[in-house]
Design a protein around this motif. Structure first.
Motif, PDB file in Angstrom:
ATOM      1  N   UNK A  71       0.835  -1.201   0.000  1.00 56.55           N
ATOM      2  CA  UNK A  71       0.000   0.000   0.000  1.00 56.55           C
ATOM      3  C   UNK A  71       0.871   1.253   0.000  1.00 56.55           C
ATOM      4  N   UNK A 109       0.205   4.414   0.397  1.00 54.88           N
ATOM      5  CA  UNK A 109      -0.003   5.386   1.452  1.00 54.88           C
ATOM      6  C   UNK A 109       0.742   4.991   2.725  1.00 54.88           C
ATOM      7  N   UNK A 125       4.369   5.810   2.339  1.00 55.18           N
ATOM      8  CA  UNK A 125       4.566   7.257   2.490  1.00 55.18           C
ATOM      9  C   UNK A 125       4.530   7.650   3.965  1.00 55.18           C
ATOM     10  N   UNK A 126       3.597   7.054   4.700  1.00 55.83           N
ATOM     11  CA  UNK A 126       3.423   7.419   6.106  1.00 55.83           C
ATOM     12  C   UNK A 126       4.587   6.926   6.955  1.00 55.83           C
ATOM     13  N   UNK A 162       7.344   9.315   6.574  1.00 50.74           N
ATOM     14  CA  UNK A 162       7.080  10.525   7.360  1.00 50.74           C
ATOM     15  C   UNK A 162       7.438  10.311   8.828  1.00 50.74           C
ATOM     16  N   UNK A 218       2.627   4.858 -10.475  1.00 47.25           N
ATOM     17  CA  UNK A 218       2.787   4.681  -9.033  1.00 47.25           C
ATOM     18  C   UNK A 218       3.930   3.721  -8.703  1.00 47.25           C
ATOM     19  N   UNK A 234       8.143   5.306  -6.968  1.00 47.61           N
ATOM     20  CA  UNK A 234       7.788   6.014  -5.735  1.00 47.61           C
ATOM     21  C   UNK A 234       8.819   7.089  -5.490  1.00 47.61           C
TER      22      UNK A 234
END
Lengths: 346, 141
Positions: free
Chosen positions: A12, A14, A17-18, A21, A105, A108
């Motif tokens: 996934x 997202x 990405x998280x 972060x 996608x 990345x």
């Protein structure tokens, strides 16, 4: 395993990405995340791209990523730009050049601010690479901050280092200087359609010829001599001779050739055992850094518990105590504690 | 001793995006610079981006704030496309979406209903925008 890590491993975007972060912000729990990722890493090829501002790093990264995608490989990109030493803010503009991978996608791309770190990377870069690796990316490209002469942290993270040298980067004395020119596995003379490109290639070749104390055959008082003037230096690193490749990244020229050389380097890393050696060095360095940081935190905590730094400073100023004694009084109890435990377990 | 040189903690990340066939990016540049000076990390998309590129960037960069600058009048088709894309990748809920540009009042209501948090028209001050971002950047788990 945390849900976030499970989602990342399931592919996934997202979640990936998280995770990055959280790593960047050193949010509570990020260490557990990185630990959980570790066993899933070790399959990606990590390639570093460095060079002066405007040498064409972003454009080259875009073309490399697109070519890897044509080969059916997945790509992760981390592009680092400088942060303001005054406000901490940053404008991250490397993404603008990613025109060949629109809406794909499986490339990345993540922009990172250096967040005050010198050396061309950010402290979070190594862990972010792990996240991309665990996600299953085949190739990971790291684009450093526009580097001058001494931003060479990339060698600690990347397996293959490309150094971009634009034509007309100065004379042959610049080429003698220590720093960035020592770290390239592959030198890319980008914008090779510009004037001065041949000369830059020539100067790089000469510079590489001097490695390990040899006198390159291109240098002679009376032109090249027939005699083999090479003086053998140490055989310590007998393997890879850095290659020079000319590209015009904007038009994609030379990119295929560059990828061939890059593949050669990767093959060399495997056949020579160099990759294994690099990994060991990297983990050793990582462990050292972590221990240093963690021990540092522990000591700061102890310092606070004993009244804080300012308190000790005042005593030192008043000549009641000296700095060595202060350090002993903080570290000794911890050392005693540890020695006691060691003795008990023996 | 032990003072960490690097910044720790959360930094607000923003994507400043130009979508569609609108070639006016002075405003986007000014805002990027003002955000930078406010201590934010700003990713600038560049001109003429497609909605899918904005979605890709928002998801991958994990920005707190997506600021869309649009002066072409095509907001009523482009912005819904972006929001659909964000929903597809689970990135709609925790991204603050702002729109800057020339948007007629009746369209503004529509955009707000779609999930845009605020529309900044001509004359909006930088301080006002920065303040709004600081107060409304989404809390994340």
């Amino acid at each position: 395993m945390s849900d976030l890590v499970a989602e990342l491993l399931a592919g996934k975007h997202r979640a990936l990405a998280r995770v990055i972060t959280k790593i960047e912000n050193h949010e509570p729990g990020y260490r557990e995340l990185v630990s959980q990722l570790h066993e899933h890493t070790g399959t990606a090829d990590v390639i570093g791209i460095t060079g002066s501002p405007g040498s064409g790093k972003s454009t080259l990264v875009d073309k490399l990523a697109a070519t890897y995608r044509e080969q059916g490989l997945t790509v992760g990109v981390i592009a680092i730009d400088p942060s303001s030493p005054f406000t901490g803010g940053a404008v991250l503009g490397d993404r603008i050049r990613m025109g060949s991978n629109i809406g794909d996608m499986d490339v990345f791309f993540r922009s990172m601010s250096a967040r005050g770190t010198l050396g061309g990377l950010s402290t979070a870069t190594t862990d972010a690479v792990k996240a991309l690796d665990a996600f299953g990316k085949d190739k990971i490209l790291i684009e450093t901050v526009g580097a001058g002469q001494n931003e060479i942290d990339i060698v600690k993270t990347a397996e293959s280092v490309l150094v971009l040298v634009p034509p007309g980067s100065g004379d042959d004395v610049q080429m003698l200087k220590a720093g960035i020119l020592e770290i390239g596995d592959i030198f890319v003379v980008n914008k090779a359609d510009l004037e001065g490109s041949d000369r830059t290639v020539q100067e790089l070749r000469e510079m590489l010829g001097y490695r390990e104390g040899r006198v390159p055959s291109t240098v002679g008082h009376h032109g090249t001599s027939d005699v083999d003037a090479t003086i053998e230096g140490s055989d310590a690193d007998d393997g890879w001779e850095p290659e020079i490749v000319e590209t015009v990244a904007e038009r994609g020229e030379g990119v295929d050739e560059l990828l061939d050389v890059l593949a050669d380097h990767q093959a060399y890393l495997d056949s020579s055992g160099r990759r294994e050696q690099q990994r060991r060095q990297r983990y050793a360095e990582e462990i050292r850094t972590l221990i240093r940081e963690d021990a540092n935190k522990l000591l700061v905590e102890e310092l606070e518990a004993q009244g804080g730094l300012d308190n000790f400073v005042q005593q030192v100023v008043d000549r009641e105590i000296d700095p060595y004694t202060v350090s002993d009084s903080i570290v000794e109890p911890i050392a005693d504690c540890l020695r006691e435990r060691r003795d008990e377990s023996e | 001793m032990g003072v960490d040189q690097e910044q720790a903690g959360r930094t607000i990340r923003c994507l400043v995006a130009k979508v569609g066939l609108d070639g006016h990016d002075r405003g986007a540049h000014v805002i990027s610079r003002a955000f930078r000076d406010a201590g934010f990390e700003v990713i600038y998309s560049g001109l003429h981006r497609a909605p899918e590129e904005i979605v890709q960037a928002t998801v991958q960069e994990d920005v707190d704030v997506l600021g869309i600058s649009i002066l072409s009048g095509a907001h009523d088709t482009l912005i819904p496309e972006i929001i659909d894309g964000l929903e597809e990748y689970d990135a709609f809920e925790d991204t603050l979406i702002l729109v800057g540009g020339i948007i007629p009042d009746e369209d503004e209501d529509e955009l707000l209903e779609l999930g845009v948090s605020k529309v900044f028209g001509p004359g909006a001050s930088m301080d006002e925008m920065i303040q709004f971002v600081r107060e409304n950047a989404p809390e994340r788990e």
